[in-house]
Design a protein around this motif. Structure first.
Motif, PDB file in Angstrom:
ATOM      1  N   LEU A   1      38.830  43.666  33.225  1.00 56.27           N
ATOM      2  CA  LEU A   1      40.271  43.597  33.433  1.00 56.27           C
ATOM      3  C   LEU A   1      40.600  43.238  34.886  1.00 56.27           C
ATOM      4  N   THR A   2      39.884  43.891  35.811  1.00 57.35           N
ATOM      5  CA  THR A   2      40.132  43.622  37.226  1.00 57.35           C
ATOM      6  C   THR A   2      39.811  42.170  37.554  1.00 57.35           C
ATOM      7  N   ALA A   3      38.716  41.670  37.008  1.00 59.23           N
ATOM      8  CA  ALA A   3      38.340  40.288  37.284  1.00 59.23           C
ATOM      9  C   ALA A   3      39.397  39.327  36.730  1.00 59.23           C
ATOM     10  N   LEU A   4      39.889  39.615  35.538  1.00 52.53           N
ATOM     11  CA  LEU A   4      40.927  38.754  34.968  1.00 52.53           C
ATOM     12  C   LEU A   4      42.169  38.760  35.842  1.00 52.53           C
ATOM     13  N   PHE A   5      42.501  39.948  36.314  1.00 56.97           N
ATOM     14  CA  PHE A   5      43.678  40.077  37.174  1.00 56.97           C
ATOM     15  C   PHE A   5      43.489  39.272  38.463  1.00 56.97           C
ATOM     16  N   CYS A   6      42.280  39.358  39.011  1.00 58.23           N
ATOM     17  CA  CYS A   6      41.954  38.618  40.225  1.00 58.23           C
ATOM     18  C   CYS A   6      42.083  37.124  40.002  1.00 58.23           C
ATOM     19  N   LEU A   7      41.592  36.677  38.851  1.00 57.64           N
ATOM     20  CA  LEU A   7      41.661  35.244  38.561  1.00 57.64           C
ATOM     21  C   LEU A   7      43.109  34.810  38.427  1.00 57.64           C
ATOM     22  N   LEU A   8      43.917  35.686  37.871  1.00 53.41           N
ATOM     23  CA  LEU A   8      45.342  35.391  37.763  1.00 53.41           C
ATOM     24  C   LEU A   8      45.950  35.221  39.152  1.00 53.41           C
ATOM     25  N   ILE A   9      45.606  36.162  40.047  1.00 55.09           N
ATOM     26  CA  ILE A   9      46.126  36.064  41.414  1.00 55.09           C
ATOM     27  C   ILE A   9      45.592  34.800  42.081  1.00 55.09           C
ATOM     28  N   ASP A  10      44.319  34.511  41.837  1.00 58.64           N
ATOM     29  CA  ASP A  10      43.738  33.314  42.444  1.00 58.64           C
ATOM     30  C   ASP A  10      44.483  32.070  41.995  1.00 58.64           C
ATOM     31  N   ARG A  11      44.717  31.955  40.679  1.00 59.44           N
ATOM     32  CA  ARG A  11      45.412  30.785  40.157  1.00 59.44           C
ATOM     33  C   ARG A  11      46.824  30.676  40.727  1.00 59.44           C
ATOM     34  N   SER A  12      47.520  31.843  40.784  1.00 61.34           N
ATOM     35  CA  SER A  12      48.928  31.761  41.163  1.00 61.34           C
ATOM     36  C   SER A  12      49.134  31.774  42.665  1.00 61.34           C
TER      37      SER A  12
ATOM     38  N   ILE B   1      33.233  32.387  39.564  1.00 55.93           N
ATOM     39  CA  ILE B   1      32.110  33.338  39.540  1.00 55.93           C
ATOM     40  C   ILE B   1      32.214  34.309  40.714  1.00 55.93           C
ATOM     41  N   THR B   2      32.638  33.775  41.865  1.00 62.38           N
ATOM     42  CA  THR B   2      32.750  34.628  43.045  1.00 62.38           C
ATOM     43  C   THR B   2      33.752  35.753  42.821  1.00 62.38           C
ATOM     44  N   TRP B   3      34.912  35.415  42.280  1.00 62.69           N
ATOM     45  CA  TRP B   3      35.914  36.461  42.031  1.00 62.69           C
ATOM     46  C   TRP B   3      35.366  37.486  41.038  1.00 62.69           C
ATOM     47  N   VAL B   4      34.676  37.006  40.021  1.00 67.81           N
ATOM     48  CA  VAL B   4      34.171  37.947  39.019  1.00 67.81           C
ATOM     49  C   VAL B   4      33.145  38.896  39.644  1.00 67.81           C
ATOM     50  N   ILE B   5      32.206  38.332  40.393  1.00 65.98           N
ATOM     51  CA  ILE B   5      31.175  39.189  40.989  1.00 65.98           C
ATOM     52  C   ILE B   5      31.795  40.145  41.998  1.00 65.98           C
ATOM     53  N   ALA B   6      32.685  39.597  42.833  1.00 72.36           N
ATOM     54  CA  ALA B   6      33.301  40.453  43.851  1.00 72.36           C
ATOM     55  C   ALA B   6      34.125  41.554  43.184  1.00 72.36           C
ATOM     56  N   SER B   7      34.781  41.237  42.070  1.00 75.84           N
ATOM     57  CA  SER B   7      35.540  42.272  41.352  1.00 75.84           C
ATOM     58  C   SER B   7      34.614  43.349  40.840  1.00 75.84           C
ATOM     59  N   ALA B   8      33.486  42.926  40.265  1.00 78.10           N
ATOM     60  CA  ALA B   8      32.539  43.898  39.738  1.00 78.10           C
ATOM     61  C   ALA B   8      32.059  44.824  40.842  1.00 78.10           C
ATOM     62  N   LEU B   9      31.730  44.235  41.993  1.00 81.66           N
ATOM     63  CA  LEU B   9      31.201  45.047  43.090  1.00 81.66           C
ATOM     64  C   LEU B   9      32.255  46.016  43.610  1.00 81.66           C
ATOM     65  N   ILE B  10      33.462  45.526  43.826  1.00 82.23           N
ATOM     66  CA  ILE B  10      34.470  46.378  44.454  1.00 82.23           C
ATOM     67  C   ILE B  10      34.908  47.477  43.479  1.00 82.23           C
ATOM     68  N   THR B  11      34.993  47.129  42.203  1.00 81.68           N
ATOM     69  CA  THR B  11      35.382  48.164  41.239  1.00 81.68           C
ATOM     70  C   THR B  11      34.302  49.234  41.159  1.00 81.68           C
ATOM     71  N   THR B  12      33.048  48.802  41.099  1.00 84.21           N
ATOM     72  CA  THR B  12      31.962  49.772  41.060  1.00 84.21           C
ATOM     73  C   THR B  12      31.999  50.662  42.299  1.00 84.21           C
ATOM     74  N   ALA B  13      32.166  50.031  43.460  1.00 86.98           N
ATOM     75  CA  ALA B  13      32.205  50.810  44.695  1.00 86.98           C
ATOM     76  C   ALA B  13      33.338  51.833  44.643  1.00 86.98           C
ATOM     77  N   GLY B  14      34.498  51.379  44.203  1.00 88.93           N
ATOM     78  CA  GLY B  14      35.654  52.273  44.161  1.00 88.93           C
ATOM     79  C   GLY B  14      35.451  53.423  43.204  1.00 88.93           C
ATOM     80  N   VAL B  15      34.858  53.124  42.049  1.00 89.87           N
ATOM     81  CA  VAL B  15      34.657  54.180  41.057  1.00 89.87           C
ATOM     82  C   VAL B  15      33.633  55.197  41.567  1.00 89.87           C
ATOM     83  N   LEU B  16      32.564  54.713  42.176  1.00 86.54           N
ATOM     84  CA  LEU B  16      31.553  55.641  42.692  1.00 86.54           C
ATOM     85  C   LEU B  16      32.164  56.530  43.781  1.00 86.54           C
TER      86      LEU B  16
END
Lengths: 339, 456, 235
Positions: free
Chosen positions: A90-101, A221-236
């Motif tokens: 979800l976060t990655a999708l949101f990021c891609l939305l922000i990236d596009r817009s 791909i960059t947004w997706v990976i960065a989203s995964a990393l930041i979300t994981t970091a935040g959750v931990l």
């Protein structure tokens, strides 16, 4: 001084410095990896990074609540770990939305990095507003499952020491998840075609285009990976402590400091930087009074707290290290991009 | 629309907005907004000099503002003699140790060639300094903070008129900017942003936690005022006469003596508030005009032209032998000094120093928004941005609440969604600010009053 | 019958004044064409135009009978044109082998065979395969740059000043390799400052002046042409 005193002192330091620093460092390292990857590929310092972390964590919390309401839990593990993959998507999708817009406009115009940085400030506002609107500005705890792996009291009884050692399950989870994330990231970057093309794009954009690397694909791909990393970091981080948007916002400076200390744009540097900042923060704000009481003879025992800096100035440490690195070695520990 | 008409139209529009507030709410509210607009404009000019003319991103506006505020306290508050007597010496010794150890470290770093010897000596100096400072500093602050903690509990200031602090704040902020600039301005442009973000957080941490210096979150209130107090005005003969003369017609239309007196008293109370605000307005406006005029002179001098040349093409400028670093450092210091002045003015206006109220959103990013919306590279634009964005910021709050009420109107009174919506109104303001920034950057990157393109 | 790649009537520039004026350049497989001319003659611009990196006002670019005038640079790369820019022509933070892999990014099949072929052509590359390209010497970097371009198995190879800033010995080495590449059945276009040496290996040469074709001929003819010698080759 007998051996018990020494062991007690070591247990004390492990309990209050080493273990917390190791887990905080892993969380910071993941967050910094995200920052540095965005920097390397998209070429700007992302001020929205900390609030993006809030956003990812918030989505995880919402999924966790939903799962819990369905009666699904992680058993002895926190339910948030099950929610994490969904939240990442979800976060990655949101990021891609922000990236596009938002961002893609400036990328196509080839705007200067500093313009993108200011744009990211605008995104930061909006993310802050969204997070606060949805989940509120208050402290949230979303940890469930087994809390301790080693408990201080049991440890004391078992070994007959006067100092206890506590290992929280979140600390172990942090370490394991962080290692998995880092290993797979480095495998991806070093061994797969897509990862190599990301590095190539980051290194020399024009030549990457000439080699037929599709820039939009790399950005995605960059947004997706960065989203995964930041979300994981935040959750931990949130599992270990708690989730509060303002506390997360305050992690922005440590993240930047870690990225620059390690060498901005360099993934290995981000990991090193994360641990350097975390260990410095905790070792320099810990009050060593008790430690010295164990180690020193009675007449030499310190009267004060033996603390280099008060915990009020925790993030000042990130800054001081940042400044020292900028003076002594502006490229960072691992040579990053300087221009 | 030609560019020449933009500025007058923009300011006329702003004037209408403020007049609407004056008519619909009250002139007192309108004046309060104007006063803060003036201060915001000064801050925006400071940021504009750095960004619009120098291309430097200062993410620590908040820190320089707070330094200005702290200076206002330290200049104007009466010294707490008891604290100085009992513990001043300890603080002074700590300060001396701190300064001399920094000097020694810098000396060692520059002059000792053997790396091993250099590093050990630096570490030894730092440890010695820490032990020394710990011995004097801790006990001294305990003493200071225990002296009349409810009222003072800090060292106080110099007891000078508060307007002096506006000048001194420029030097304090400039000094800090010099240190930061020397370290980061040779490096890539985002490092300055990150370093300033850091220093501003540290400044805030210091004013929040060093109670002996600034009373921390206990705030310092009752600061000296450069303008008369309302209560004094209400009792002075000339002011009462003035109010009477201005409202002559209204007062005469009242029949009985007692109700005339009552009305006069009301008018005096309202007018005294307005008068004080007008006094501030006069002071702030003079400072704004002075700064505007001086920067106009500077920017149209060869120095200013060189600055723009560097911003537009660093490579070419450096090939022409221009010292980019020195120019950047100068403009960074000047801009920060102006922000410092505005910070001191803000604390003067508030009459109190509240470290807890410094938030990056309010004091850094809003100012940025002002510069970008107004038109970076144009001081007139920054003044407009200061007015316009501050106005939006103030009015966004009631607007958000109104909007949320509208959204929530369909729900039952105790519906949780309604309660959540109403409770979240404040966050809508954040959203509006972010959106404004993104829209301005996207659709009006040159701002409302764009930079004039210089003829070659 | 036009040549394998023929660019005719190219006119345009970077958006301001036109740099190219009805410029024509042709090259066939197994042929080296060298573009020479004074500074500012539009040599590099002509090459960028052929590659689609600038928008032309008019002009046709025909590759093997297909009009590619409207394709993006990436599409032209996919169609069989490879380009070695003058500077920033390697991935300095990637290893030599990774540079080659990135060169072959568009190819789906196994590229290991092509890599081996390139290692035969440039044995030094094989030795340094795991070293970061940015750590190599100037001549070796040029080899990496050319190798990367060859990874797409191009039919046309374009080189923008491949010998800029290398020593004379390295320059000879690079020209030798270019001849070898030509013999593999590739059409080669080179923009060169070192006109004399380049014309020696060229089958044909174009002399550009102010964005126009001034002279055209076989490499050795141009070298001996008294007028060309006098004006462009320094006597």
């Amino acid at each position: 001084m007998d051996n018990f005193e020494l062991v007690n002192a070591l247990v004390l330091i492990s309990n209050f410095v080493l273990i917390p620093a190791l887990s905080y460092g892993s969380q910071l390292a993941l967050a910094t990896l995200s920052l540095t990857i965005i920097y390397g590929v998209l070429r700007f310092s992302n001020f929205a990074q900390a609030d993006w972390m809030s956003f990812g964590t918030m989505t995880t919390i919402l999924f966790t609540w939903y799962l819990q309401s369905l009666g699904i839990t992680g058993g002895f593990l926190p339910t948030a770990l099950i929610a994490l993959p969904f939240a990442i998507i979800l976060t990655a999708l949101f990021c891609l939305l922000i990236d596009r817009s938002v961002y893609s406009f400036y990328r196509k115009k080839k705007s200067q990095p500093i313009v993108l940085m200011i744009v990211s400030v605008g995104v930061m506002f909006i993310l802050q507003a969204i997070v606060r609107f949805i989940i509120g500005p208050n402290d949230r705890k979303f940890f469930d499952g087994e809390k301790y792996i080693v408990h201080a009291l049991e440890f004391k009884d078992y070994f007959g020491l006067s100092e206890g050692l506590t290992i929280k399950s979140t600390q172990l989870i942090t370490l394991i998840v962080a290692i998995i994330a880092m290993v797979s990231l480095f495998y991806f970057l070093q061994r797969t075609k897509m990862g190599k093309s990301m590095r190539a794009y980051s290194n020399n954009e024009d030549l990457a285009l000439l080699s037929g690397i599709n820039p939009e694909r790399v950005v995605l791909i960059t947004w997706v990976i960065a989203s995964a990393l930041i979300t994981t970091a935040g959750v931990l981080y949130g599992l270990d402590k708690s989730f509060k948007p303002f506390t997360y916002f305050n992690l922005l400076l440590p993240m930047f400091a870690a990225a620059i200390v390690g060498g901005i744009g360099s993934p290995i540097g981000a990991v090193i930087g994360g641990y350097v900042i975390a260990f410095s923060e905790i070792t320099l704000t810990y009050a060593y009074k008790k430690f010295f009481i164990y180690l020193l003879p009675e007449n030499l025992e310190p009267s004060g707290l033996v603390q280099v800096l008060s915990t009020d100035y925790k993030f000042a440490i990130s800054f001081i290290i940042l400044v020292i690195v900028l003076i002594v070695r502006p490229t960072g520990i691992v040579k990053g991009k300087i221009i | 629309m030609t560019d020449n008409l933009r500025a007058p139209l923009a300011f006329a529009f702003m004037g209408i907005l403020l007049a609407i507030v004056g008519f619909t709410q009250s002139w007192s509210v309108s004046l309060s907004i104007i006063n803060l607009c003036l201060i915001s404009s000064i801050m925006a000019i400071g940021v504009n000099l750095q960004w619009g003319y120098g291309g430097l991103f200062n993410a620590g506006v908040m820190g320089f503002t707070a330094l200005g505020g702290l200076t206002a306290v330290l200049v104007s508050y009466d010294p707490v003699y008891e604290a100085w007597d009992k513990a001043g010496i300890g603080i002074l010794i700590s300060a001396i140790i701190l300064i001399s150890s920094i000097t020694l470290v810098m000396f060692a770093y520059r002059n000792i060639s053997s790396p091993q010897f250099r590093n050990t000596s630096i570490v030894l100096i730092i440890i010695a300094a820490l032990i020394g400072i710990n011995n004097f500093y801790g006990p001294s602050i305990d003493v200071i903070e225990s002296i009349n903690p409810a009222k003072t509990g800090f060292l106080g200031g110099l007891g000078l008129p508060i307007v002096f602090s506006w000048v001194i704040a420029a030097f304090v902020a400039g000094l800090v900017a010099w240190v930061i600039g020397r370290i980061t301005l040779r490096l890539r442009s985002d490092y300055l942003a990150i370093a300033t973000l850091g220093i501003s957080e540290i400044v805030i941490a210091i004013v929040k936690h060093e109670d002996w210096l600034s009373r921390g979150v206990k705030n310092v209130s009752g600061l000296d005022r450069p303008v008369p107090y309302e209560i004094e005005l209400q009792q002075s003969e000339w002011f009462i006469n003035l109010v009477e003369r201005i409202n002559y017609a209204t007062l005469n239309s009242v029949q009985t003596i007692s109700s005339r007196q009552e009305l006069l008293n009301d008018l005096i109370i309202v007018s005294s508030g307005v008068f004080v605000k007008l006094c501030y307005l006069g002071l702030f406006l003079s400072v704004l005009l002075l700064i505007f005029y001086l920067s106009h002179l500077a920017l149209n001098s060869p120095w200013g032209r060189m600055l723009r040349a560097i911003r537009d093409n660093e490579v070419a400028a450096s090939a022409m032998g221009k010292n980019i670093f020195a120019q950047h450092l100068q403009i960074f210091i000047i801009g920060s000094a102006i922000i410092g002045i505005a910070g001191a003015m803000l604390t003067t206006l508030d009459g109190q120093f509240t470290p807890g109220s410094y938030r990056p959103l309010r004091f850094t990013f809003i100012i940025w928004l002002m510069v970008i919306v107004g038109g970076s590279g144009n001081n007139l634009g920054s003044i407009f941005g200061g007015f316009f964005v501050w106005f939006i910021w103030i009015e966004a709050e009631p607007l958000s609440i109104g909007f949320m009420n509208l959204l929530a109107s369909g729900f039952e009174y105790d519906n949780p969604i309604r309660i959540h919506l109403l409770g979240s109104a404040a966050h809508l303001r954040l959203f509006i600010m972010g959106l404004l920034l993104l829209l301005a950057l996207r659709f009006m990157p040159r701002g409302v009053i764009p930079e004039r393109i210089q003829k070659k | 019958m036009s040549k394998f790649l023929s660019c005719t009537n190219m006119t345009g520039g970077y958006g301001g004044e036109d740099i190219l004026h009805s410029c024509n350049i042709e090259v066939d497989v197994n042929e080296i064409v060298v573009i020479v001319g004074p500074n500012g003659a539009g040599k590099s611009t002509a090459m960028k135009a052929m590659l689609g990196m600038i928008n032309l006002k008019c002009g046709d670019i025909i590759l093997d009978g297909n009009d590619i005038s409207n394709l993006s640079p990436q599409k032209r790369v996919a169609a069989g044109i490879a380009f070695v820019p003058q500077s920033m022509n390697i991935f300095s933070e990637l290893t030599v082998e990774e540079n080659l892999e990135m060169g072959g990014f568009l190819r789906d099949e196994n590229i290991q065979k092509t890599i081996e072929e390139i290692y035969e052509l440039f044995p030094a590359m094989k030795e340094k395969r795991n070293q970061l390209a940015g750590e190599l010497s100037g001549g070796q970097r040029q080899q990496v740059a050319v190798s990367r371009a060859l990874m797409t198995q191009p039919k046309v190879l374009m080189l923008d000043e491949p010998t800029a800033g290398v020593s004379p010995i390295v320059m000879d080495e690079i020209f030798d390799r270019i001849v070898q590449i030509k013999e593999m059945g590739v059409a080669v276009v080179i923009v060169e400052q070192n006109a004399k040496q380049a014309l020696k290996i060229a089958d044909f040469g174009h002399v550009l002046v102010n964005g126009e074709n001034r002279f055209y001929g076989k490499g050795n003819e141009l070298l001996t042409d008294p007028e060309v010698r006098k004006s462009f080759l320094g006597g």
